[in-house]
Scaffold this active site. Structure first.
Site, PDB file in Angstrom:
ATOM      1  CE  LYS A   8       6.446  -2.305  11.593  1.00 20.60           C
ATOM      2  NZ  LYS A   8       5.835  -2.985  10.669  1.00 20.60           N
ATOM      3  CD  GLN A   9       2.975   1.095   9.754  1.00 26.13           C
ATOM      4  OE1 GLN A   9       3.050  -0.199  10.603  1.00 26.13           O
ATOM      5  NE2 GLN A   9       3.457   1.595   8.594  1.00 26.13           N
ATOM      6  CD  GLU A  47       2.566  -4.413   8.864  1.00 25.45           C
ATOM      7  OE1 GLU A  47       3.525  -4.757   9.650  1.00 25.45           O
ATOM      8  OE2 GLU A  47       2.070  -4.486   7.739  1.00 25.45           O
ATOM      9  CD1 TRP A  56       1.237  -0.420   3.313  1.00 27.31           C
ATOM     10  CD2 TRP A  56      -0.240   1.137   3.530  1.00 27.31           C
ATOM     11  NE1 TRP A  56       0.869  -0.045   4.375  1.00 27.31           N
ATOM     12  CE2 TRP A  56       0.340   0.598   4.440  1.00 27.31           C
ATOM     13  CE3 TRP A  56      -0.951   2.026   3.612  1.00 27.31           C
ATOM     14  CZ2 TRP A  56       0.375   1.877   5.819  1.00 27.31           C
ATOM     15  CZ3 TRP A  56      -1.138   2.974   4.007  1.00 27.31           C
ATOM     16  CH2 TRP A  56      -0.075   2.739   5.857  1.00 27.31           C
ATOM     17  CG  ASP A  57       4.743   0.785   1.311  1.00 22.40           C
ATOM     18  OD1 ASP A  57       4.235  -0.006   2.137  1.00 22.40           O
ATOM     19  OD2 ASP A  57       6.191   0.694   2.265  1.00 22.40           O
TER      20      ASP A  57
END
Ligand code: BGC
Length: 790
Positions: A592-593, A488, A361-362
């Site tokens: 995580k993000q 994640e 998906w980046d």
């Protein structure tokens, strides 16, 4: 790790003046050249020493089994790994009796320069052999943006201290031996000799090798051709074997004389084309390159980049390190996407084997937003690639018992290849990320043909997925249960706010596109009832909120999970995924993000200012940034809620991810999304660009150390130039007709911008930004304004 100041700060170059063999693999990624079709890691010409040899062709992969200790229904059966293809870079040199090898003798001078305007990697070396003979070598390498199948190297060598015998060996090498890899799941699987020889051919100035992969059945042809300039007496020979081919040039040079070899390398691959077909294809590509000649290829390269920089350069005054890094980042984004042409853009581009060369998906979430406003043709082709894999995504949806299309979490060819479904298949948000990239591209370009041919069907099939994945509860609310959002460290939970809001936009965008293209939609089987169901699901979408804390839980119930013990987590335990079980990460408040914070960027229209400030502070304290996909988003939101210095810190982290090897894995390839994130942090962060509707809006505001920020956006055939200073911003159109007009919002005020009259408006002061948000112990970003209090 790359030393902080490994590369001096220069506006248009990345320069290395000392060869540090300990970080060779990192520099090979930084100095990688690519056009989106061919990728050459920055390996030394002579091939050794190397960190990781690497030559890649977009989508040239081999299948490998995905072994499961306990398999389950719907688990992907086969993995895909990008192949290290035949290496066309090696040029070895024998100086009298000694092979040129920097590990022996004395390296008197070393410099490598990645020139962001020329699109070349130059190397200059002075080396004294163990026998005391000194040579000067200069090489320049390029992967052509204008001739997609071509890479070329100019190699010059001259004696410094007396006559000497020089032997240059220019090679093609298949099935190179690769170093064994670590246990880090982010690195690639190593394939043993993936290429089977099919054909070899020697001709008067080079050779050709044809190979095939065993399981994926792809065929690859590589051919090289040379021009040799040097003393009158020189001997040139060519030979080819199964896995290698060589052109040898032998001569004796006196000081003042020089040997110059230009090597042209052509690559072609296909799953369908015959051996003669491919052979002719690379022969023709070589003929084209030789017709341009070395100087012609360099001139074409510079011309291509002149246009790119003219359209897309970002100028940052006051922080020269970020200036260099954002150009380096844009260059790698361009390299990843420029000539991908109906192929994916992978997380590492074609700069290394990390993540097996997969696209995630980046691409749609971080890379395509940048390319939409800088090189929109690359976006159309990346999305047309997704469209070309639609039948596989539809098949995957059926396997999962769903309607529409379930796009793969990670893939090269379109099939799901993530063996870990909680952070793979369950990451359904990729469907909405693709849909949003379609929406943005069509909005920014007005490309109706694309929408008709590919965009509409992508929107329809992703909307169908959401409608079948979710359900209405007894109160009529629509829920998406058991999904994984961007973070994640939180998996398989109900109502991830990011997923729900992006799905909501996806459903509405699909319904609107259907209204624009009734005939095509009819052919896709869409009727009024279906679009009404999409609208209902969108309107009834549940967005969890915690009224007690006044924040949005990123998934239902998140704010009551146990807190993570950050104080008791030593720095060497990061990234946490390598040192703690997912079981523990999943049930605690550790992130995580950016996830909810990412929702506040791309769906900023769904939050109030107060909610944004409260949410940002809450999630800052729990986000560890174990993914490089976080800092840029934190920069955007920090800027929006008024923490401009913190935003600047995060910008630095996104931009310097690879130049400073911040995550210590640049060796496996550069982080294309983070590098794109440097642009996002500047343009969406300090420029305040939002594209929720057809009227672009800007809320520019600079941190103390940046005096000026200038950027351009391509918008429906014109270029908008935005020049931001601390107290005012100026908007003007370039390269348009005198009667072109663009409407945009500046801090909420509607402006009409034309070519002739730049419009300048003041930047309003920040009303209140509240206390500086804190990060988990030890996880604050490095400060970019040193005098600032911690
Ligand atoms: C991130 C994912 C990302 C992948 C590839 C992971 O570490 O958590 O969001 O897609 O890396 O960059």
């Amino acid at each position: 790790m790359i030393r902080e100041r490994a590369y001096p700060v220069e506006p248009w170059h990345v320069r290395e003046t000392r060869l540090d063999l300990d970080v060779l693999a990192q520099s090979e990624s930084v100095f990688a050249l690519s056009n989106g079709h061919i990728g050459l890691r920055g390996n030394l010409d002579e091939g050794e020493p190397h960190g990781l040899p690497g030559t890649y062709l977009n989508s040239f992969y081999e299948l490998r089994p995905l072994p499961y200790a306990e398999a389950g229904y719907g688990f992907p059966e086969s993995g895909q790994t990008l192949v290290n293809v035949t290496n066309g870079k090696p040029i070895r040199l024998l100086v009298d009796d000694e092979p040129f090898d920097v590990r022996y003798g004395e390296l008197l001078h070393h410099e490598r320069v990645l020139d962001l305007r020329a699109g070349t990697l130059q190397r200059s070396v002075e080396w004294r052999s163990p026998a005391g003979r000194t040579v000067r070598i200069c090489s320049t390498r390029l992967v052509s943006f204008t001739q997609r199948s071509i890479a070329a190297i100019e190699y010059r060598v001259e004696p410094v201290d007396g006559p000497m015998r020089l032997i240059v060996q220019s090679e093609l090498v298949a099935n190179e031996q690769l170093p064994t890899q670590s246990r880090d799941p982010r690195v690639a699987a190593v394939l043993e000799s993936p290429l089977q020889a099919e054909e070899r051919l020697v001709n008067s100035d080079g050779a050709l090798l044809v190979h095939r992969t065993k399981a994926s059945g792809l065929r690859l042809a590589v051919s090289m051709s040379h021009e040799v300039h040097g003393p009158e007496r020189k001997v040139v020979g060519n030979e080819a074997y199964e896995d290698w081919a060589r052109t040898t040039v032998t001569c004796v040079l006196k000081p003042g004389e020089r040997l110059r070899v230009v090597k042209y390398v052509a690559y072609g691959w296909s799953s369908r084309r015959s051996r003669p077909g491919l052979r002719d294809q690379v022969a023709a590509a070589l003929a084209g390159a030789r017709f341009s000649g070395w100087d012609g290829l360099c001139a074409e390269q510079r011309g291509y980049l002149d246009t790119f920089w003219n359209d897309s350069d970002v100028q940052v005054e006051g922080d020269p390190e970020v200036q260099q890094a954002v150009r380096f980042g844009l260059f790698h984004v361009l390299q990843a996407g420029a000539r991908a042409e109906l192929r994916p853009i992978a997380a590492k581009g074609l700069t290394g084997p990390g993540y097996d060369g997969h696209a995630f998906w980046d691409t749609e979430t971080f890379v395509l937003p940048v390319l939409t406003y800088t090189l929109p043709s690359a976006v159309a082709s990346a999305l047309r690639w997704r469209h070309s894999t639609l039948h596989l995504a539809q098949e995957r949806a059926r396997t999962l018992g769903l309607q529409g299309a379930a796009f793969p979490w990670r893939t090269i060819r379109g099939q799901e290849t993530s063996a870990y479904w909680p952070a793979g298949t369950a990451g359904f948000h990729i469907a909405a990320d693709i849909a949003d990239a379609v929406r943005r591209y069509v909005q920014a370009t007005g490309d109706e043909q694309f929408e008709r041919e590919a965009g509409l069907e992508l929107l329809v099939e992703t909307a169908r997925l959401w409608r079948s994945l979710g359900h209405h509860d007894r109160h009529g609310k629509f829920h998406l249960d058991g999904v994984t959002g961007p973070d994640e460290y939180t998996a398989v939970k109900n109502d991830n706010v990011y997923t729900n809001l992006m799905a909501q936009r996806n459903l509405l965008a699909a319904a609107e596109a259907v209204a624009r293209h009734a005939e095509q939609a009819y052919r896709l089987g869409v009727d009024d009832e279906e679009t009404a169901a999409w609208r209902d699901a969108a309107n009834d979408m549940h967005v969890p909120y915690d009224p007690e804390l006044g924040v949005h839980p990123q998934v239902e119930g998140f704010t009551r999970f146990q807190e993570w013990d950050f104080a008791g987590t030593p720095p060497e335990q990061y990234p946490l995924l390598l040192n703690y079980p997912y079981f523990d990460l999943y049930r605690k408040q550790v992130i995580k993000q950016a996830d909810l914070v990412l929702a506040m960027h791309w769906r900023g229209d769904a939050f109030t200012d107060e909610e944004k400030a409260a949410n940002f502070a809450y999630y800052e304290r729990r986000t560890v940034r174990d993914s490089s996909l976080s800092a840029c988003t934190q920069a955007v939101l920090a800027a929006e809620v008024g923490h401009l210095e913190l935003a600047h810190d995060y910008l630095g982290e996104a931009a310097l991810m690879d130049l400073h090897d911040l995550n210590q894995n640049t060796r496996d390839g550069v982080h294309v999304a983070s590098l794109a994130g440097a642009w996002i942090a500047l343009v969406a962060g300090f420029g305040g660009l939002r594209d929720h509707t057809e009227t672009l809006s800007f809320t520019p505001r600079l941190p103390s150390r940046i005096d000026r920020l200038e950027f351009s956006l391509r918008w429906r055939g014109v270029h908008l130039r935005v020049d931001v200073r601390s107290d005012a911003a100026t908007y003007v159109l370039r390269d348009g007709d005198p009667d072109d007009v663009m409407e945009l919002l500046h801090h909420g005020e509607l402006l009409r911008v034309t070519c002739d009259n730049p419009v300048t408006r003041p930047v309003p002061p920040i009303e209140s930004s509240g206390p500086q948000p804190a990060q988990p112990a030890g996880r604050a970003p490095v400060r970019r304004t040193p005098e600032r209090e911690p």
